[in-house]
Design an enzyme around this catalytic site. Structure first.
Site, mmCIF file in Angstrom:
data_model
loop_
_atom_site.group_PDB
_atom_site.id
_atom_site.type_symbol
_atom_site.label_atom_id
_atom_site.label_comp_id
_atom_site.label_asym_id
_atom_site.label_seq_id
_atom_site.Cartn_x
_atom_site.Cartn_y
_atom_site.Cartn_z
ATOM 1 N N CYS A 56 5.150 -34.375 -77.726
ATOM 2 C CA CYS A 56 6.511 -34.165 -77.242
ATOM 3 C C CYS A 56 6.585 -32.949 -76.319
ATOM 4 C CB CYS A 56 7.435 -33.960 -78.438
ATOM 5 S SG CYS A 56 9.098 -33.411 -77.998
ATOM 6 N N TRP A 89 9.122 -39.707 -86.646
ATOM 7 C CA TRP A 89 7.866 -38.942 -86.619
ATOM 8 C C TRP A 89 7.255 -38.863 -88.022
ATOM 9 C CZ3 TRP A 89 6.003 -37.817 -81.966
ATOM 10 C CH2 TRP A 89 6.872 -37.597 -80.897
ATOM 11 N N ARG A 125 19.793 -37.764 -83.967
ATOM 12 C CA ARG A 125 18.433 -38.273 -83.976
ATOM 13 C C ARG A 125 17.490 -37.260 -84.625
ATOM 14 N NH1 ARG A 125 17.266 -42.819 -81.829
ATOM 15 N NH2 ARG A 125 15.079 -42.298 -81.626
ATOM 16 N N PHE A 126 16.424 -37.764 -85.224
ATOM 17 C CA PHE A 126 15.474 -36.924 -85.960
ATOM 18 C C PHE A 126 14.370 -36.449 -85.012
ATOM 19 C CE2 PHE A 126 16.988 -40.202 -89.094
ATOM 20 C CZ PHE A 126 17.857 -39.363 -89.775
ATOM 21 N N THR A 127 14.663 -35.385 -84.297
ATOM 22 C CA THR A 127 13.787 -34.939 -83.225
ATOM 23 C C THR A 127 12.936 -33.739 -83.637
ATOM 24 O OG1 THR A 127 15.539 -33.492 -82.383
ATOM 25 C CG2 THR A 127 15.435 -35.720 -81.466
ATOM 26 N N VAL A 128 11.905 -33.491 -82.835
ATOM 27 C CA VAL A 128 11.146 -32.246 -82.886
ATOM 28 C C VAL A 128 11.368 -31.535 -81.553
ATOM 29 C CG1 VAL A 128 9.386 -32.950 -84.542
ATOM 30 C CG2 VAL A 128 9.075 -33.531 -82.122
ATOM 31 N N GLU A 143 16.821 -27.270 -80.948
ATOM 32 C CA GLU A 143 16.939 -27.325 -79.493
ATOM 33 C C GLU A 143 15.854 -26.427 -78.897
ATOM 34 O OE1 GLU A 143 17.174 -27.511 -75.826
ATOM 35 O OE2 GLU A 143 18.533 -28.877 -76.890
ATOM 36 N N SER A 144 14.884 -27.046 -78.232
ATOM 37 C CA SER A 144 13.704 -26.300 -77.782
ATOM 38 C C SER A 144 14.048 -25.152 -76.844
ATOM 39 C CB SER A 144 12.712 -27.242 -77.097
ATOM 40 O OG SER A 144 13.248 -27.777 -75.890
ATOM 41 N N TYR A 193 12.650 -39.347 -68.227
ATOM 42 C CA TYR A 193 13.158 -40.210 -69.297
ATOM 43 C C TYR A 193 14.268 -41.124 -68.789
ATOM 44 C CZ TYR A 193 10.492 -37.646 -72.789
ATOM 45 O OH TYR A 193 9.457 -37.098 -73.513
#
Length: 318
Positions: A56, A89, A125-128, A143-144, A193
């Site tokens: 990611c 994930w 959503r289940f994000t990294v 939030e990156s 994207y």
């Protein structure tokens, strides 16, 4: 670990929603707290944990800054498998992909289990990436762009002087960095994207031309320069770099961003990319091409499960 309600729309990439015109719109991140003295999440040793995917680009930003700032001992990290399934994930506990790891805190099966531990009613959503607080057993931030700013300053009191002095968002360059981040995120980071997940020809063509117009703009910016802003490494470079390193191995083919590739079409960007990769271990060590390729050609969007061989090499030497 089972859940009472159906959360597949939050975890299954095959169920991503697009707008009526066929364009992809990324949902906002949900957990947006900061690590601050005297706050809900104060800076402490042995309190926080980072969950990431090598595949990611958003998560890779946090890995790069973690290493540049020397936070490896302060912020342990766990890497998930790139093989997303209908539950999102997975950890190595259920998918022991090379380089993936088990969740050392809760033995979770998927990242979604962490989200539902933090908030059983979570609907995003289940994000990294996920920055986790081990004391309160919850998510600080997912939030990156905010996690890298937390890493940039929040733990300086625990770092040696040389690492504390590393400032990737210096005061005198912030307005220029913010301006660059805005259009680079819109047209390149997220633009690939919007191009790749478009479901109509018109939405795809709009997206792909915006990506390459922005790359043309970056090429002019980087001509004769090693960095985007102020002749020094800043978060603007890191935020752009994670997309560019994936461009030829993933976005050219799978996301149909194929007007040009980086290695043949953008000499200044290509040189900048390789200098950071080969000369700075924070960039090289955060990059796992096997994870990247596996993720971008996952079965949900690649039902034959045939993975492309090229480009060879995935990144060229200096």
């Amino acid at each position: 670990m089972s859940t009472a309600k159906d959360v597949s729309a939050q975890s299954d990439i095959a169920k991503l929603k697009t707008e009526p015109d066929g364009s992809f719109k990324r949902p906002d991140s949900t957990f947006r707290d900061f690590v601050l003295p005297g706050g809900k999440f104060p800076p402490e040793k042995d309190r926080y944990h980072l969950y990431v995917a090598y595949s990611c680009p958003w998560a890779t930003r946090t890995l790069i800054v973690r290493k540049l700032k020397g936070l490896q001992d302060l912020i342990p990290v766990t890497v998930v498998s790139p093989r997303m399934d209908a539950d999102g994930w997975p950890f190595a506990q259920i998918d022991p992909f090379p380089g993936a790891e088990e969740d050392p805190l809760y033995k979770s099966e998927h990242v979604k289990d962490l989200y539902l531990k933090a908030d059983p009613n979570f609907e995003g959503r289940f994000t990294v990436p996920v920055l986790w607080d081990k004391k309160q057993h919850t998510i600080v931030n997912n939030e990156s762009s905010e996690i890298i700013r937390i890493f940039n300053t929040a733990f300086n009191e625990f770092l040696p002087a040389d690492k504390a002095a590393v400032d990737l968002y210096p005061q005198d360059l912030r307005s220029e960095i913010d301006s660059l981040n805005e259009w680079i995120y819109r047209d390149i980071n997220n633009g690939v994207y919007r191009t790749g997940f478009a479901t109509t020809q018109a939405a795809y063509e709009k997206g792909v031309y915006e990506v390459f117009n922005a790359l043309d703009r970056v090429e002019k910016l980087l001509t004769g320069k090693d960095y985007l802003v102020g002749n020094k490494l800043t978060e603007a470079d890191i935020r752009l770099w994670v997309t560019i390193i994936r461009f030829d191995p993933a976005y050219v083919g799978n996301f149909k961003c194929n007007i040009r590739d980086i290695r043949n079409g953008y000499p200044a960007i290509h040189l900048w990319l390789r200098k950071l990769y080969w000369n700075n271990s924070a960039f090289k060590d955060s990059t796992n091409f096997e994870h990247i390729k596996c993720y971008y050609w996952m079965p949900q969007i690649n039902p034959t499960r045939i993975f492309p061989v090229g480009p060879i090499p995935p990144i060229q030497p200096l």
